[in-house]
Design a protein around this motif. Sequence first.
Motif, PDB file in Angstrom:
ATOM      1  N   SER A  46      43.512  36.826  59.952  1.00 52.98           N
ATOM      2  CA  SER A  46      44.236  37.808  59.162  1.00 52.98           C
ATOM      3  C   SER A  46      45.212  37.124  58.209  1.00 52.98           C
ATOM      4  O   SER A  46      45.857  36.138  58.569  1.00 52.98           O
ATOM      5  N   SER A  47      45.292  37.609  56.985  1.00 60.14           N
ATOM      6  CA  SER A  47      46.175  37.094  55.918  1.00 60.14           C
ATOM      7  C   SER A  47      45.778  35.712  55.421  1.00 60.14           C
ATOM      8  O   SER A  47      46.601  35.002  54.847  1.00 60.14           O
ATOM      9  N   SER A  78      35.733  40.476  50.747  1.00 62.19           N
ATOM     10  CA  SER A  78      37.143  40.712  51.049  1.00 62.19           C
ATOM     11  C   SER A  78      37.358  42.067  51.703  1.00 62.19           C
ATOM     12  O   SER A  78      36.762  43.057  51.284  1.00 62.19           O
ATOM     13  N   SER A  79      38.249  42.077  52.676  1.00 65.51           N
ATOM     14  CA  SER A  79      38.604  43.335  53.325  1.00 65.51           C
ATOM     15  C   SER A  79      39.453  44.215  52.414  1.00 65.51           C
ATOM     16  O   SER A  79      39.611  45.403  52.669  1.00 65.51           O
ATOM     17  N   VAL A  80      39.971  43.642  51.335  1.00 65.02           N
ATOM     18  CA  VAL A  80      40.802  44.390  50.381  1.00 65.02           C
ATOM     19  C   VAL A  80      40.219  44.306  48.965  1.00 65.02           C
ATOM     20  O   VAL A  80      40.944  44.390  47.985  1.00 65.02           O
ATOM     21  N   GLU A  81      38.897  44.167  48.878  1.00 69.45           N
ATOM     22  CA  GLU A  81      38.260  43.968  47.571  1.00 69.45           C
ATOM     23  C   GLU A  81      38.488  45.134  46.615  1.00 69.45           C
ATOM     24  O   GLU A  81      38.713  44.918  45.420  1.00 69.45           O
ATOM     25  N   ALA A  93      44.668  37.583  52.028  1.00 72.34           N
ATOM     26  CA  ALA A  93      45.537  36.458  51.668  1.00 72.34           C
ATOM     27  C   ALA A  93      46.368  36.755  50.428  1.00 72.34           C
ATOM     28  O   ALA A  93      45.919  37.449  49.516  1.00 72.34           O
ATOM     29  N   LEU A  94      47.569  36.215  50.395  1.00 75.48           N
ATOM     30  CA  LEU A  94      48.421  36.288  49.211  1.00 75.48           C
ATOM     31  C   LEU A  94      47.922  35.319  48.147  1.00 75.48           C
ATOM     32  O   LEU A  94      47.195  34.354  48.454  1.00 75.48           O
ATOM     33  N   ASP A  95      48.331  35.527  46.899  1.00 72.86           N
ATOM     34  CA  ASP A  95      47.902  34.666  45.794  1.00 72.86           C
ATOM     35  C   ASP A  95      48.197  33.191  46.067  1.00 72.86           C
ATOM     36  O   ASP A  95      47.372  32.325  45.777  1.00 72.86           O
ATOM     37  N   CYS A  96      49.376  32.893  46.601  1.00 70.01           N
ATOM     38  CA  CYS A  96      49.737  31.492  46.847  1.00 70.01           C
ATOM     39  C   CYS A  96      48.799  30.855  47.872  1.00 70.01           C
ATOM     40  O   CYS A  96      48.456  29.671  47.760  1.00 70.01           O
ATOM     41  N   THR A  97      48.348  31.623  48.844  1.00 71.46           N
ATOM     42  CA  THR A  97      47.404  31.113  49.841  1.00 71.46           C
ATOM     43  C   THR A  97      46.035  30.903  49.223  1.00 71.46           C
ATOM     44  O   THR A  97      45.381  29.877  49.476  1.00 71.46           O
ATOM     45  N   ILE A  98      45.595  31.830  48.388  1.00 65.00           N
ATOM     46  CA  ILE A  98      44.305  31.700  47.708  1.00 65.00           C
ATOM     47  C   ILE A  98      44.299  30.440  46.849  1.00 65.00           C
ATOM     48  O   ILE A  98      43.348  29.659  46.860  1.00 65.00           O
ATOM     49  N   LYS A  99      45.373  30.230  46.114  1.00 67.42           N
ATOM     50  CA  LYS A  99      45.502  29.052  45.249  1.00 67.42           C
ATOM     51  C   LYS A  99      45.480  27.768  46.079  1.00 67.42           C
ATOM     52  O   LYS A  99      44.771  26.814  45.754  1.00 67.42           O
ATOM     53  N   ALA A 100      46.232  27.745  47.170  1.00 70.35           N
ATOM     54  CA  ALA A 100      46.306  26.552  48.018  1.00 70.35           C
ATOM     55  C   ALA A 100      44.960  26.239  48.667  1.00 70.35           C
ATOM     56  O   ALA A 100      44.546  25.071  48.721  1.00 70.35           O
ATOM     57  N   ARG A 101      44.279  27.253  49.147  1.00 68.54           N
ATOM     58  CA  ARG A 101      42.969  27.036  49.781  1.00 68.54           C
ATOM     59  C   ARG A 101      41.933  26.558  48.763  1.00 68.54           C
ATOM     60  O   ARG A 101      41.122  25.676  49.049  1.00 68.54           O
ATOM     61  N   THR A 102      41.961  27.136  47.569  1.00 66.33           N
ATOM     62  CA  THR A 102      41.034  26.706  46.513  1.00 66.33           C
ATOM     63  C   THR A 102      41.312  25.268  46.121  1.00 66.33           C
ATOM     64  O   THR A 102      40.394  24.447  46.014  1.00 66.33           O
TER      65      THR A 102
END
Length: 102
Positions: free
Chosen positions: A14-15, A35-38, A70-79
């Motif tokens: 989650s998140s 995505s669960s929030v697509e 996920a928040l934008d900062c998490t998406i960016k970090a994972r990418t």
Amino acid sequence: MEIKKSAVAGSVESSDILIAIEPIKDQEIMLLLDSSVEKQFGNQIRKVILDTLAHLNVSAVKVTATDKGALDCTIKARTLTAVHRAAEQEQYAWEEIDTWND
């Protein structure tokens, strides 16, 4: 940045978001999103991933993203992490990353 091998970053908790990257022959970016929030945030998730890839000068890549809110900062970090792993790069230019406009 040249993608040399397949790599992943993140999780399906989650998140969080799981980003899987693999090289392809075509000079394009193929992005698959689950995505669960697509419905609410799908366009924004895609934008963050594509913007991060653009900042890293990545093309000829297939990205599979499995998002669990996920928040934008998490998406960016994972990418960012998945790209560096796939490019076999161990040095991160953190100063440059901090100047990116979200």
